[in-house]
Scaffold this motif. Structure first.
Motif, PDB file in Angstrom:
ATOM      1  N   LEU A 106       0.807  -1.222   0.000  1.00 43.76           N
ATOM      2  CA  LEU A 106       0.000   0.000   0.000  1.00 43.76           C
ATOM      3  C   LEU A 106       0.842   1.275   0.000  1.00 43.76           C
ATOM      4  O   LEU A 106       0.533   2.228  -0.724  1.00 43.76           O
ATOM      5  N   THR A 107       1.890   1.305   0.807  1.00 41.96           N
ATOM      6  CA  THR A 107       2.693   2.523   0.968  1.00 41.96           C
ATOM      7  C   THR A 107       3.258   3.068  -0.345  1.00 41.96           C
ATOM      8  O   THR A 107       3.172   4.282  -0.597  1.00 41.96           O
ATOM      9  N   PRO A 108       3.854   2.228  -1.223  1.00 36.18           N
ATOM     10  CA  PRO A 108       4.398   2.768  -2.483  1.00 36.18           C
ATOM     11  C   PRO A 108       3.353   3.482  -3.334  1.00 36.18           C
ATOM     12  O   PRO A 108       3.685   4.421  -4.054  1.00 36.18           O
ATOM     13  N   ARG A 109       2.093   3.066  -3.247  1.00 37.17           N
ATOM     14  CA  ARG A 109       1.033   3.697  -4.034  1.00 37.17           C
ATOM     15  C   ARG A 109       0.770   5.114  -3.542  1.00 37.17           C
ATOM     16  O   ARG A 109       0.499   6.016  -4.331  1.00 37.17           O
ATOM     17  N   PHE A 110       0.856   5.308  -2.225  1.00 39.41           N
ATOM     18  CA  PHE A 110       0.651   6.648  -1.683  1.00 39.41           C
ATOM     19  C   PHE A 110       1.870   7.542  -1.921  1.00 39.41           C
ATOM     20  O   PHE A 110       1.733   8.749  -2.167  1.00 39.41           O
ATOM     21  N   LEU A 111       3.062   6.951  -1.847  1.00 40.48           N
ATOM     22  CA  LEU A 111       4.278   7.746  -2.016  1.00 40.48           C
ATOM     23  C   LEU A 111       4.437   8.261  -3.435  1.00 40.48           C
ATOM     24  O   LEU A 111       5.173   9.221  -3.670  1.00 40.48           O
ATOM     25  N   SER A 112       3.762   7.633  -4.387  1.00 41.28           N
ATOM     26  CA  SER A 112       3.858   8.089  -5.775  1.00 41.28           C
ATOM     27  C   SER A 112       3.298   9.498  -5.940  1.00 41.28           C
ATOM     28  O   SER A 112       3.593  10.194  -6.912  1.00 41.28           O
ATOM     29  N   LYS A 113       2.498   9.936  -4.962  1.00 42.68           N
ATOM     30  CA  LYS A 113       1.897  11.267  -5.020  1.00 42.68           C
ATOM     31  C   LYS A 113       2.666  12.287  -4.190  1.00 42.68           C
ATOM     32  O   LYS A 113       2.287  13.438  -4.111  1.00 42.68           O
ATOM     33  N   VAL A 114       3.756  11.825  -3.554  1.00 40.74           N
ATOM     34  CA  VAL A 114       4.548  12.713  -2.696  1.00 40.74           C
ATOM     35  C   VAL A 114       5.962  12.806  -3.277  1.00 40.74           C
ATOM     36  O   VAL A 114       6.766  11.877  -3.130  1.00 40.74           O
ATOM     37  N   GLY A 115       6.262  13.891  -3.932  1.00 43.80           N
ATOM     38  CA  GLY A 115       7.536  14.072  -4.617  1.00 43.80           C
ATOM     39  C   GLY A 115       8.769  13.835  -3.773  1.00 43.80           C
ATOM     40  O   GLY A 115       9.656  13.066  -4.163  1.00 43.80           O
ATOM     41  N   PRO A 116       8.906  14.469  -2.599  1.00 44.02           N
ATOM     42  CA  PRO A 116      10.117  14.324  -1.789  1.00 44.02           C
ATOM     43  C   PRO A 116      10.393  12.891  -1.340  1.00 44.02           C
ATOM     44  O   PRO A 116      11.506  12.572  -0.939  1.00 44.02           O
TER      45      PRO A 116
END
Length: 232
Positions: free
Chosen positions: A52-62
């Motif tokens: 799940l986490t990688p899917r959310f991080l795709s929207k967070v540039g840093p």
């Protein structure tokens, strides 16, 4: 994404109910169920961190570098997790079988499964860069045979009369149905192109439905067995 969140919800719910069950039944429950609950929490950790986490991080540039780290190690974790899960289920049913001959068969299966999985992961050039269907096939065969041997002993004993009050029964049903359903999907996926969108849509529906069925079996098992223990 919505389907994944629903499945993780069921995983967390099952782990929580399992933990409550252990707390209420700590003087009557064996260590096998305790280890099973630990496996449930391991599943929650793997799914949330590497699914799940990688899917959310795709929207967070840093945080893109952290996302790449998780994705690069995704298959490593899932391949190791698959081996651990398969071996645990065989070990679990072995401990629920009292026949020495059947236990010996399962011991041999565990050794053969370890050797085959080790060979596939180390010597076939997988390099942990993708899910390997051979591991799923080996694991599913191990689980299917161990569950059949478990039911064979149950049906030939007096425990058949109270099998619905045993946590092992619900684990057997849930695990066997899940792996029988999803293994053909993983095999076909290996030879399917990424452009085959219809297959992946159907695959996801079946995969998530099988997950929900399995965890529902586990939840029912915890609830039924908790009522049984309280009646004592």
């Amino acid at each position: 994404m919505p389907f994944l969140i629903i499945v993780i919800f069921f995983e967390v719910l099952t782990a929580l109910i399992g933990t409550m069950y252990l707390k209420e039944s700590k003087y009557r429950e064996n260590n096998l169920t305790r280890y099973f609950v630990w496996l449930l929490w391991l599943t929650v950790f793997v799914e949330i961190v590497f699914g799940l986490t990688p899917r959310f991080l795709s929207k967070v540039g840093p945080l893109m570098h952290f996302k790449e780290f998780l994705i690069n190690n995704n298959y490593v974790v899932y391949n190791i997790y698959a081996v651990i899960t398969f071996l645990f289920y065989v070990f679990f049913f072995k401990k629920n079988i009292f026949s020495k001959k059947i236990s010996l068969v399962l011991d041999v299966m565990i050794v053969v499964g370890l050797v085959l999985a080790g060979y596939v992961l180390v010597f076939t050039g997988v390099d942990f860069v993708r899910n390997w269907p051979v591991i799923d096939i080996i694991g599913s065969i191990l689980i299917f045979v161990s569950v059949l041997l478990y039911f064979l002993e149950i049906f030939n004993s007096d425990k058949i009369l109270s099998i619905h009050k045993e946590m092992s029964f619900y684990i057997a049903v849930g695990a066997m149905v899940f792996h029988l359903v999803v293994t053909p999907l993983f095999i076909y996926e290996e030879y399917s192109s990424e452009e085959n969108l219809e297959f992946f849509e159907v695959r996801n529906i079946i995969l998530y439905s099988a997950n929900i069925f399995m965890y529902t079996c586990y939840i029912i098992g915890f609830v039924v067995c908790l009522k049984k223990n309280k009646s004592y």
